[in-house]
Design a protein around this motif. Sequence first.
Motif, PDB file in Angstrom:
ATOM      1  N   CYS A 108      27.448  14.405 -31.898  1.00 39.23           N
ATOM      2  CA  CYS A 108      26.558  15.313 -31.841  1.00 39.23           C
ATOM      3  C   CYS A 108      27.209  16.709 -32.180  1.00 39.23           C
ATOM      4  CB  CYS A 108      25.707  15.552 -30.442  1.00 39.23           C
ATOM      5  SG  CYS A 108      24.556  16.765 -30.388  1.00 39.23           S
ATOM      6  N   GLY A 109      27.081  17.190 -33.317  1.00 41.19           N
ATOM      7  CA  GLY A 109      27.875  18.423 -33.791  1.00 41.19           C
ATOM      8  C   GLY A 109      27.156  19.906 -33.515  1.00 41.19           C
ATOM      9  N   GLY A 110      26.052  19.523 -32.947  1.00 38.29           N
ATOM     10  CA  GLY A 110      25.306  20.781 -32.571  1.00 38.29           C
ATOM     11  C   GLY A 110      24.120  20.625 -32.037  1.00 38.29           C
ATOM     12  N   HIS A 111      22.672  21.417 -32.249  1.00 36.10           N
ATOM     13  CA  HIS A 111      21.426  21.185 -31.503  1.00 36.10           C
ATOM     14  C   HIS A 111      20.996  19.917 -31.515  1.00 36.10           C
ATOM     15  CE1 HIS A 111      21.743  25.360 -31.294  1.00 36.10           C
ATOM     16  NE2 HIS A 111      21.674  25.443 -32.657  1.00 36.10           N
ATOM     17  N   ALA A 112      20.329  19.133 -30.470  1.00 40.75           N
ATOM     18  CA  ALA A 112      19.899  18.075 -30.444  1.00 40.75           C
ATOM     19  C   ALA A 112      18.248  18.223 -29.388  1.00 40.75           C
ATOM     20  CB  ALA A 112      20.390  16.892 -29.704  1.00 40.75           C
ATOM     21  N   MET A 113      17.476  18.365 -30.126  1.00 40.99           N
ATOM     22  CA  MET A 113      16.028  18.594 -29.675  1.00 40.99           C
ATOM     23  C   MET A 113      15.136  17.473 -29.540  1.00 40.99           C
ATOM     24  SD  MET A 113      16.692  21.943 -28.834  1.00 40.99           S
ATOM     25  CE  MET A 113      15.401  22.554 -28.314  1.00 40.99           C
ATOM     26  N   ALA A 114      14.580  17.434 -28.289  1.00 47.20           N
ATOM     27  CA  ALA A 114      13.269  16.482 -28.283  1.00 47.20           C
ATOM     28  C   ALA A 114      13.664  15.188 -28.604  1.00 47.20           C
ATOM     29  CB  ALA A 114      12.112  16.991 -29.033  1.00 47.20           C
ATOM     30  N   MET A 115      12.948  14.537 -29.551  1.00 48.91           N
ATOM     31  CA  MET A 115      13.353  13.132 -29.934  1.00 48.91           C
ATOM     32  C   MET A 115      14.624  12.800 -30.264  1.00 48.91           C
ATOM     33  SD  MET A 115      11.883  10.091 -30.072  1.00 48.91           S
ATOM     34  CE  MET A 115      13.125   8.976 -30.090  1.00 48.91           C
ATOM     35  N   ALA A 116      15.387  13.864 -30.927  1.00 47.32           N
ATOM     36  CA  ALA A 116      16.817  13.763 -31.054  1.00 47.32           C
ATOM     37  C   ALA A 116      17.612  13.477 -29.991  1.00 47.32           C
ATOM     38  CB  ALA A 116      17.117  14.880 -31.906  1.00 47.32           C
ATOM     39  N   ALA A 117      17.478  14.171 -28.764  1.00 47.36           N
ATOM     40  CA  ALA A 117      17.840  14.245 -27.477  1.00 47.36           C
ATOM     41  C   ALA A 117      17.785  12.812 -26.690  1.00 47.36           C
ATOM     42  CB  ALA A 117      17.593  15.143 -26.485  1.00 47.36           C
ATOM     43  N   PHE A 118      16.618  12.236 -27.178  1.00 55.54           N
ATOM     44  CA  PHE A 118      16.381  10.877 -26.659  1.00 55.54           C
ATOM     45  C   PHE A 118      17.022   9.918 -27.341  1.00 55.54           C
ATOM     46  CE2 PHE A 118      12.132  12.926 -25.742  1.00 55.54           C
ATOM     47  CZ  PHE A 118      12.560  13.081 -24.448  1.00 55.54           C
ATOM     48  N   LEU A 119      17.218  10.242 -28.760  1.00 52.88           N
ATOM     49  CA  LEU A 119      17.885   9.137 -29.678  1.00 52.88           C
ATOM     50  C   LEU A 119      19.361   9.195 -29.244  1.00 52.88           C
ATOM     51  CD1 LEU A 119      17.941   7.068 -31.777  1.00 52.88           C
ATOM     52  CD2 LEU A 119      18.206   9.401 -33.417  1.00 52.88           C
ATOM     53  N   LEU A 120      19.862  10.288 -28.934  1.00 50.11           N
ATOM     54  CA  LEU A 120      21.183  10.549 -28.408  1.00 50.11           C
ATOM     55  C   LEU A 120      21.511  10.045 -27.207  1.00 50.11           C
ATOM     56  CD1 LEU A 120      23.875  12.407 -28.879  1.00 50.11           C
ATOM     57  CD2 LEU A 120      22.754  14.142 -27.639  1.00 50.11           C
ATOM     58  N   ALA A 121      20.592   9.957 -26.245  1.00 49.62           N
ATOM     59  CA  ALA A 121      20.888   9.389 -24.851  1.00 49.62           C
ATOM     60  C   ALA A 121      20.858   7.995 -25.088  1.00 49.62           C
ATOM     61  CB  ALA A 121      19.601   9.840 -24.066  1.00 49.62           C
ATOM     62  N   CYS A 122      20.657   7.204 -26.319  1.00 50.27           N
ATOM     63  CA  CYS A 122      20.496   5.830 -26.041  1.00 50.27           C
ATOM     64  C   CYS A 122      21.840   5.249 -26.600  1.00 50.27           C
ATOM     65  CB  CYS A 122      19.363   5.305 -26.970  1.00 50.27           C
ATOM     66  SG  CYS A 122      17.877   5.491 -26.239  1.00 50.27           S
ATOM     67  N   ALA A 123      22.634   6.079 -27.185  1.00 47.63           N
ATOM     68  CA  ALA A 123      23.736   5.588 -27.615  1.00 47.63           C
ATOM     69  C   ALA A 123      24.795   5.140 -26.480  1.00 47.63           C
ATOM     70  CB  ALA A 123      24.662   6.739 -28.523  1.00 47.63           C
ATOM     71  N   ASP A 124      25.702   4.389 -26.702  1.00 44.81           N
ATOM     72  CA  ASP A 124      26.820   3.740 -25.856  1.00 44.81           C
ATOM     73  C   ASP A 124      27.647   5.008 -25.623  1.00 44.81           C
ATOM     74  OD1 ASP A 124      25.935   1.189 -25.852  1.00 44.81           O
ATOM     75  OD2 ASP A 124      26.523   0.753 -27.633  1.00 44.81           O
ATOM     76  N   HIS A 125      28.274   5.835 -26.410  1.00 42.68           N
ATOM     77  CA  HIS A 125      29.252   6.858 -26.122  1.00 42.68           C
ATOM     78  C   HIS A 125      29.011   8.251 -26.786  1.00 42.68           C
ATOM     79  CE1 HIS A 125      33.003   7.908 -24.391  1.00 42.68           C
ATOM     80  NE2 HIS A 125      33.000   8.644 -25.389  1.00 42.68           N
ATOM     81  N   ARG A 126      28.485   8.967 -26.227  1.00 42.69           N
ATOM     82  CA  ARG A 126      28.131  10.412 -26.701  1.00 42.69           C
ATOM     83  C   ARG A 126      29.059  11.538 -26.597  1.00 42.69           C
ATOM     84  NH1 ARG A 126      23.618   9.519 -23.284  1.00 42.69           N
ATOM     85  NH2 ARG A 126      25.279   9.831 -21.650  1.00 42.69           N
ATOM     86  N   ILE A 127      29.454  12.016 -27.942  1.00 42.17           N
ATOM     87  CA  ILE A 127      30.439  12.906 -27.891  1.00 42.17           C
ATOM     88  C   ILE A 127      29.782  14.154 -28.476  1.00 42.17           C
ATOM     89  CG2 ILE A 127      32.857  13.825 -28.591  1.00 42.17           C
ATOM     90  CD1 ILE A 127      33.459  10.740 -29.063  1.00 42.17           C
TER      91      ILE A 127
END
Length: 242
Positions: A108-127
Amino acid sequence: MSRNLLEACVDGALVTYRLDGPVATITMDDGKANALSPRMLAELDAALDRAAADGAVVLLTGREGIFSAGFDLKVLAAGGTAMRDLVAAGFTLAERVLGFPAPVVAACGGHAMAMAAFLLACADHRIGARGPYKIATNEVAIGITMPRAAVEICAQRLTPAFRERALVLAEVFPPEEAVAAGFLDRVVDAAELEKTARETALALAGLDRAAHAATKRRVRGPALAALRAAIEADRAELTPAP
């Protein structure tokens, strides 16, 4: 081009797919805010199809300064079946990421809003990249009742102390606090993000793939079933009356 380095990118594409050894890098880039439109979601799903066929670890990323701003607001504002189908497609993609048989790393190289934050949360390892960025589930702030599917994702992936702050209060988190909340696992300098994410993906490629997939199903099976039920309940609620 070598056999272990492939890239799919057509003119006007919103998503590119690059296979380098055991790692498939899937990049969202619409030249703007990486809005999760029907086309963006379809291209992401197709890229995951390719990664599955290639047996690759997935590295999901966005543009510099933004992972994604979330759902395409024009489609949401249109309402009706278009909105219903967009919401269902977004959370179905998140469900796929949460249950993907190979490891999924998100950069995640910057902002993650709404649905993008949920998608981000579902990954196994988030940087995440260190910087003046926002990670938020801001539906309540813009007048949207939080979807049931979003609640299920956050119930599984966010820490209890932050869950209601994120969902009910639409709190905005900088990257470092997003680690405490559970949206990210760690934060690095922006210049190191790509290198760190790839190193992480390569390390995860060393896992026994069958054991990883079976264990993920065992650990996340109840969560995935609850998420699927929530997606269907949201779809039914958003279906326009005849």
